[in-house]
Design a protein around this motif. Structure first.
Motif, PDB file in Angstrom:
ATOM      1  N   CYS A 165       0.803  -1.216   0.000  1.00 33.86           N
ATOM      2  CA  CYS A 165       0.000   0.000   0.000  1.00 33.86           C
ATOM      3  C   CYS A 165       0.839   1.272   0.000  1.00 33.86           C
ATOM      4  N   GLU A 166       1.952   1.270   0.708  1.00 32.54           N
ATOM      5  CA  GLU A 166       2.724   2.494   0.814  1.00 32.54           C
ATOM      6  C   GLU A 166       4.112   2.284   0.230  1.00 32.54           C
ATOM      7  N   ARG A 167       4.151   2.249  -1.092  1.00 30.93           N
ATOM      8  CA  ARG A 167       5.439   2.002  -1.742  1.00 30.93           C
ATOM      9  C   ARG A 167       6.355   3.198  -1.534  1.00 30.93           C
ATOM     10  N   GLU A 168       5.771   4.370  -1.669  1.00 25.98           N
ATOM     11  CA  GLU A 168       6.567   5.578  -1.548  1.00 25.98           C
ATOM     12  C   GLU A 168       5.869   6.564  -0.642  1.00 25.98           C
ATOM     13  N   LYS A 169       6.662   7.289   0.118  1.00 29.70           N
ATOM     14  CA  LYS A 169       6.100   8.327   0.975  1.00 29.70           C
ATOM     15  C   LYS A 169       6.495   9.675   0.422  1.00 29.70           C
ATOM     16  N   ARG A 170       5.557  10.593   0.444  1.00 34.40           N
ATOM     17  CA  ARG A 170       5.949  11.957   0.127  1.00 34.40           C
ATOM     18  C   ARG A 170       5.008  12.920   0.813  1.00 34.40           C
ATOM     19  N   ASP A 171       5.501  14.150   1.008  1.00 31.42           N
ATOM     20  CA  ASP A 171       4.668  15.183   1.608  1.00 31.42           C
ATOM     21  C   ASP A 171       3.784  15.772   0.528  1.00 31.42           C
ATOM     22  N   PHE A 172       2.492  15.906   0.831  1.00 28.23           N
ATOM     23  CA  PHE A 172       1.612  16.508  -0.158  1.00 28.23           C
ATOM     24  C   PHE A 172       1.599  18.022  -0.029  1.00 28.23           C
ATOM     25  N   ARG A 173       1.907  18.490   1.151  1.00 22.54           N
ATOM     26  CA  ARG A 173       1.980  19.939   1.340  1.00 22.54           C
ATOM     27  C   ARG A 173       3.440  20.295   1.557  1.00 22.54           C
ATOM     28  N   THR A 174       4.066  20.839   0.527  1.00 21.06           N
ATOM     29  CA  THR A 174       5.502  21.068   0.597  1.00 21.06           C
ATOM     30  C   THR A 174       5.809  22.409   1.258  1.00 21.06           C
ATOM     31  N   ALA A 175       7.078  22.571   1.643  1.00 24.12           N
ATOM     32  CA  ALA A 175       7.503  23.774   2.347  1.00 24.12           C
ATOM     33  C   ALA A 175       7.455  24.974   1.404  1.00 24.12           C
ATOM     34  N   PRO A 176       7.212  26.178   1.939  1.00 24.14           N
ATOM     35  CA  PRO A 176       7.202  27.371   1.082  1.00 24.14           C
ATOM     36  C   PRO A 176       8.575  27.672   0.494  1.00 24.14           C
ATOM     37  N   VAL A 177       8.576  28.548  -0.506  1.00 21.48           N
ATOM     38  CA  VAL A 177       9.792  28.810  -1.279  1.00 21.48           C
ATOM     39  C   VAL A 177      10.953  29.280  -0.403  1.00 21.48           C
ATOM     40  N   SER A 178      10.651  30.071   0.641  1.00 21.95           N
ATOM     41  CA  SER A 178      11.750  30.672   1.389  1.00 21.95           C
ATOM     42  C   SER A 178      12.459  29.680   2.314  1.00 21.95           C
ATOM     43  N   GLU A 179      11.837  28.519   2.580  1.00 19.29           N
ATOM     44  CA  GLU A 179      12.487  27.568   3.492  1.00 19.29           C
ATOM     45  C   GLU A 179      13.558  26.767   2.778  1.00 19.29           C
ATOM     46  N   GLU A 180      14.700  26.602   3.465  1.00 20.33           N
ATOM     47  CA  GLU A 180      15.809  25.875   2.838  1.00 20.33           C
ATOM     48  C   GLU A 180      16.273  24.760   3.753  1.00 20.33           C
ATOM     49  N   SER A 181      16.622  23.637   3.148  1.00 18.01           N
ATOM     50  CA  SER A 181      17.250  22.571   3.925  1.00 18.01           C
ATOM     51  C   SER A 181      18.726  22.925   4.071  1.00 18.01           C
ATOM     52  N   GLN A 182      19.222  22.864   5.292  1.00 16.40           N
ATOM     53  CA  GLN A 182      20.588  23.344   5.560  1.00 16.40           C
ATOM     54  C   GLN A 182      21.577  22.188   5.613  1.00 16.40           C
ATOM     55  N   GLU A 183      21.675  21.420   4.552  1.00 15.47           N
ATOM     56  CA  GLU A 183      22.656  20.344   4.564  1.00 15.47           C
ATOM     57  C   GLU A 183      24.046  20.958   4.457  1.00 15.47           C
ATOM     58  N   LYS A 184      24.972  20.393   5.219  1.00 16.44           N
ATOM     59  CA  LYS A 184      26.337  20.907   5.134  1.00 16.44           C
ATOM     60  C   LYS A 184      27.080  20.075   4.098  1.00 16.44           C
ATOM     61  N   THR A 185      27.563  20.737   3.079  1.00 15.91           N
ATOM     62  CA  THR A 185      28.277  19.999   2.044  1.00 15.91           C
ATOM     63  C   THR A 185      29.691  20.541   1.945  1.00 15.91           C
ATOM     64  N   ALA A 186      30.546  19.766   1.371  1.00 15.08           N
ATOM     65  CA  ALA A 186      31.930  20.202   1.208  1.00 15.08           C
ATOM     66  C   ALA A 186      32.482  19.627  -0.070  1.00 15.08           C
ATOM     67  N   LEU A 187      33.398  20.325  -0.667  1.00 22.44           N
ATOM     68  CA  LEU A 187      34.030  19.824  -1.887  1.00 22.44           C
ATOM     69  C   LEU A 187      35.402  19.228  -1.585  1.00 22.44           C
ATOM     70  N   VAL A 188      35.855  19.383  -0.340  1.00 18.17           N
ATOM     71  CA  VAL A 188      37.138  18.790   0.044  1.00 18.17           C
ATOM     72  C   VAL A 188      36.906  17.855   1.220  1.00 18.17           C
ATOM     73  N   SER A 189      37.882  17.019   1.495  1.00 15.98           N
ATOM     74  CA  SER A 189      37.699  16.054   2.578  1.00 15.98           C
ATOM     75  C   SER A 189      38.188  16.615   3.913  1.00 15.98           C
ATOM     76  N   LEU A 190      38.598  17.885   3.912  1.00 12.22           N
ATOM     77  CA  LEU A 190      39.082  18.495   5.148  1.00 12.22           C
ATOM     78  C   LEU A 190      37.990  19.349   5.760  1.00 12.22           C
ATOM     79  N   SER A 191      37.948  19.408   7.092  1.00  8.40           N
ATOM     80  CA  SER A 191      37.043  20.356   7.724  1.00  8.40           C
ATOM     81  C   SER A 191      37.620  20.748   9.067  1.00  8.40           C
TER      82      SER A 191
END
Lengths: 333, 186
Positions: free
Chosen positions: B17-43
């Motif tokens: 019945c629930e092959r996939e989950k998704r939100d039907f009411r998505t976040a507004p445009v101004s909200e951002e997911s704050q994932e921390k990404t890096a292009l180098v292996s140093l931090s």
């Protein structure tokens, strides 16, 4: 007492027979021939049904002597029985052939084609209608949405297409329904014999907001139609007062420009409805809301509450900016 | 007694019945997911170079709805204006194994949101966060990095390559590898 309630309640659906979206209140040749066909079928099939029921009733009432052999044949009645059955089979064949004949004769008219008529391309999207008016001169073509204006008393050719899933174009008062199928083009011709506004709706289940996918057909005299057309061909009028000027800035700096176009400006998105003359339309969100200032603001603030699942995203906009944005959009007459 | 195994088997079908989950009411445009990404292996400090904050990557990866939606958005927002159907034009190709700014979903989301030098515009404040993630999973599917069963199928119009779900996966090369045209004798 109960019978009276039931009979009164059964009259309620009759209210649907009149109005701006009814296959039984027709104002165009296409829908009228379908309506005639409907009444012919209804009359003949009612007669057939009553006769069948009477026959059944007679058979149920007839008493048979338990002692006699059911397989015994009465030689005197055999000939009469054969004749009766043969007559009834013959009558059935004639009725079926007659109905097929009527069906052919009336439906043939639906696909008559006239040359050199106004041609409009209607593209079904989830969940709105894109309307492109074609013209031999490229600078006289234009795009609008969810509202088709036509000159009264003239045939109009509609090219039906779809961009995502199968939709179906149906304006019951003017014409039978025809599917909009992705990757191909269906053509119908419709004509309105009387001035007025007719409502049409998507008639093929196309997803979550299928029920909120309506369009209006506005039939008006030729001169008025030409005026409307010239006004729609024109680019958007530049904002006149200060609020509208600031509203235009809000429009260009917000996500609106990703999807919507306003001809005459740099906004050229092809995803959502063309907003060049949105202020002149009767409804918003494919016939869901009346086009008023309050509804426009409500739609911009939270389209996902009015039509959950629609492609228009939520955006957080502060009340001052919203007020300016609505002023700008309202001014796009 | 014979009914019991039948009912149990019927119960298993509920798993579909629930092959996939998704939100039907998505976040507004101004909200951002704050994932921390890096292009180098140093931090600096003790934190790793990449950090999951919203956990969106897990709900978007391999999700057929988001992938197909990403494919529509890719054309709607004119990504193909520069990247063509993934083969690249004035923008770099997206279907090869060369990832200038990282191949992870978080990296691609950042590339779309922030923009990159030499032409990639920033879409911050123009697209809702979820649509950026949808675009990013679709971009990943172009080089076969998404499961075949979920990747969108063939286009109705012309396409330079077989559909995404028939492509062999290409292992990403961090920092990018030289393209064949660059290594060919000049």
């Amino acid at each position: 007492m109960r019978l009276r309630i039931v009979s009164i309640a059964s009259l309620v659906p009759l209210a649907g027979c009149k109005g701006w979206q009814s296959a039984l209140d027709t104002h165009g040749p296409g829908a009228t021939s379908l309506e005639k066909l409907f009444w012919i079928f209804l009359f003949i099939l009612t007669v057939v049904w009553i006769l069948t029921m009477l026959g059944l009733l007679v058979a149920l009432r007839a008493r048979r002597d338990a002692a006699t052999d059911p397989l015994a044949v009465d030689a005197t009645r055999e000939r009469t029985m054969t004749r009766t059955v043969a007559t009834l089979v013959g009558l059935t064949a004639v009725t079926v052939l007659a109905l097929t004949g009527f069906s052919y004769a009336y439906q043939k008219r639906l696909f008559d084609r006239t040359e050199n008529v106004l041609t409009i391309k209607v593209t079904g999207h989830q969940w709105w209608w894109q309307v492109d008016y074609e013209d031999e001169q490229p600078n006289r073509t234009f795009t609008t949405a969810n509202e088709i204006h036509i000159p009264v008393g003239e045939p109009v050719r509609l090219k039906l297409e779809a961009s995502d899933v199968i939709h179906s174009f149906w304006v019951p008062s003017l014409m039978g329904k025809m599917d909009n199928i992705p990757g191909r083009q269906n053509v119908i011709e419709l004509q309105a014999d009387r001035e007025g506004v007719y409502r049409g709706q998507c008639a093929e289940f196309c997803g979550w907001q299928h029920a909120h996918m309506a369009m209006l057909i506005v039939a008006k005299p030729k001169a008025e139609f030409e005026n409307w057309k010239n006004q729609q061909i024109a680019s958007a009028s530049p904002p006149s007062d200060d609020a509208q000027k600031r509203g235009e800035q809000v429009f260009f700096t917000s996500p609106c420009v990703m999807c919507h176009s306003v001809r005459g400006t740099s906004a050229g998105g092809r995803v959502g409805p063309d907003l060049t003359h949105v202020g002149s339309r009767l409804t918003l969100a494919a016939g869901t809301l009346q086009n008023t200032r309050g509804n426009l603001a409500a739609w911009i603030v939270d389209p996902q509450r009015i039509k959950p699942g629609t492609n228009m995203p939520l955006m957080q906009i502060n009340p001052q900016d919203l007020d300016l944005l609505v002023s700008y959009l309202e001014g796009l007459k | 007694m014979k009914l019991l195994p039948f009912i149990i088997c019927l119960g298993f079908s509920l798993a579909a019945c629930e092959r996939e989950k998704r939100d039907f009411r998505t976040a507004p445009v101004s909200e951002e997911s704050q994932e921390k990404t890096a292009l180098v292996s140093l931090s600096p400090g003790s934190s790793p170079p990449e950090q999951e904050v919203s956990g969106k990557a897990r709900s978007f990866e391999g999700n057929a709805y988001h992938l197909s939606q990403g494919k529509r958005l890719y054309a709607w927002f004119n990504c193909n204006g520069c990247h063509a159907n993934g083969g690249g034009d004035s923008g770099p190709p997206l279907m090869d194994d060369r990832w200038i700014y990282g191949s992870s979903l978080e990296n691609i989301v950042q590339t779309i949101r922030e923009g990159r030098p030499n032409g990639m515009p920033s879409f911050r404040g123009k697209l809702p966060d979820d649509q950026i993630w949808e675009l990013a999973v679709y971009v990943r599917s172009m080089s076969g990095l998404e499961p075949k069963a979920a990747a969108p199928s063939r286009n109705d119009d012309m396409h330079p390559l077989p559909s995404e779900n028939r492509m062999p996966p290409s292992s990403p090369v961090p920092g990018g590898s030289a393209s064949p045209s660059a290594t060919a004798p000049q």
